[in-house]
Design an enzyme around this catalytic site. Structure first.
Site, short mmCIF file in Angstrom:
data_model
loop_
_atom_site.label_atom_id
_atom_site.label_comp_id
_atom_site.label_asym_id
_atom_site.label_seq_id
_atom_site.Cartn_x
_atom_site.Cartn_y
_atom_site.Cartn_z
N ARG A 132 4.41 -9.58 2.47
CA ARG A 132 3.99 -8.71 3.58
C ARG A 132 2.51 -8.87 3.88
NH1 ARG A 132 5.81 -3.46 1.02
NH2 ARG A 132 4.89 -2.40 2.80
N ARG A 174 3.19 3.56 -4.50
CA ARG A 174 3.58 4.50 -3.43
C ARG A 174 4.94 5.12 -3.71
NH1 ARG A 174 3.32 2.61 2.70
NH2 ARG A 174 4.62 0.88 1.97
N LYS A 194 -2.14 4.05 6.83
CA LYS A 194 -1.82 4.41 8.22
C LYS A 194 -0.92 5.64 8.28
CE LYS A 194 -0.04 0.34 9.08
NZ LYS A 194 -0.23 -0.26 7.74
N ARG A 216 2.60 -5.50 15.97
CA ARG A 216 2.31 -6.29 14.77
C ARG A 216 2.05 -7.75 15.09
NH1 ARG A 216 4.67 -2.62 10.81
NH2 ARG A 216 4.40 -3.39 8.69
N ARG A 239 10.10 2.65 -2.11
CA ARG A 239 10.73 1.85 -1.07
C ARG A 239 11.18 0.50 -1.63
NH1 ARG A 239 6.74 1.92 4.04
NH2 ARG A 239 7.28 -0.29 3.92
#
Ligand code: ADP
Ligand code: ADP
Length: 225
Positions: free
Chosen positions: A175, A130, A16, A91, A164
């Site tokens: 998650r 990431r 996203k 969400r 992160r």
């Protein structure tokens, strides 16, 4: 009305943020990422950031009242007046209802919900690899799929790349569970009201971008009619 008010929907790691950064440039939209806004608050050490951090580190959703207030103010700001791209919000159904109400109050409406679909087994690898720029969170890399030219250095501004706190295997699993139980129902929610558009997020970032861009260009033409 010719503004484009878009939502990017999809699991964590679907791409996203990667796509939002490109679409923002293509269509001159305000990119509004609730995750980036929350991380900025954590960084500043604000009361909101302090409240949010424990939820984020656990991979849980931050309470709706915190997020909804933040977004209602943000979409009414001047740079979002010509259109926005929401990334990471809504969400759950109560956030989606709150967004509908806030837009209604501004005499605006959503143009489309763009869903990027990727299976869980790919998401774990994407999230674990990431890396993001400390200076600008919209500069996103991947150790295998989109490595920077120099290890751990952002190509765009030379700042350091970091992982992160919540991109660790255990938190990633949680998650994904939270996504399936709380966010996935929004697919049916937006499909019911005719706003859903689906994209195959397993393809390369360039291909996904080309597909979404073509769809958004068509939506823009339709808005102008
Ligand atoms: P999201 O905002 O949905 O959580 P990101 O845009 O941050 O996802 O992407 C998650 C990770 O996957 C990043 O490391 C990014 O470089 C990588 N990525 C994004 N799109 C693709 C793609 N189409 N194929 C492979 N990796 C991708
Ligand atoms: P990703 O797309 O990789 O899951 P985000 O940056 O969108 O990550 O979100 C990171 C964390 O911030 C979430 O796990 C959650 O704790 C919090 N968060 C972001 N957006 C929302 C939201 N709309 N509602 C509740 N919590 C949120």
């Amino acid at each position: 009305m010719s503004e484009l008010n878009l939502i990017l929907l999809g699991p964590p790691g679907a791409g996203k943020g990667t796509q939002a950064d490109r679409l923002r440039e293509d269509f001159g939209l305000a990119h509004i990422s609730t995750g980036d806004m929350l991380r900025a608050q954590v960084e500043q050490g604000s009361e909101l950031g302090r409240q949010a951090k424990s939820y984020m580190d656990a991979g849980e959703l931050v309470p709706d009242e915190v997020i909804v207030g933040m977004i209602t103010v943000r979409v009414a700001e001047s740079d979002a007046g010509d259109g926005f791209l929401l990334d990471g919000f809504p969400r759950n159904e109560s956030q989606a209802d709150a967004l509908g109400k806030a837009l209604g109050g501004l005499e605006r409406r959503l143009t489309a919900a763009l869903l990027i679909e990727v299976p869980d087994e790919d998401l774990v690898r994407r999230l674990a690899g990431r890396r993001v720029c400390v200076k600008s969170p919209t500069h996103i890399y991947h150790v295998d799929f989109d490595p920077p030219k120099h290890e751990d250095v952002c190509d765009q501004d030379g700042a350091r790349l970091i992982q992160r706190d919540d991109d660790r295997e255990e938190t990633i699993r949680r998650r994904l569970q939270v996504y399936h139980s709380q966010t996935e129902p929004l697919i049916a929610y937006y499909d019911r009201i005719g706003l859903l558009r689906r994209f195959d997020g397993r393809r390369s970032a360039d291909e996904v971008h080309a597909h979404i861009r073509a769809t958004v260009a068509t939506l823009r033409l339709e808005e102008k009619l």
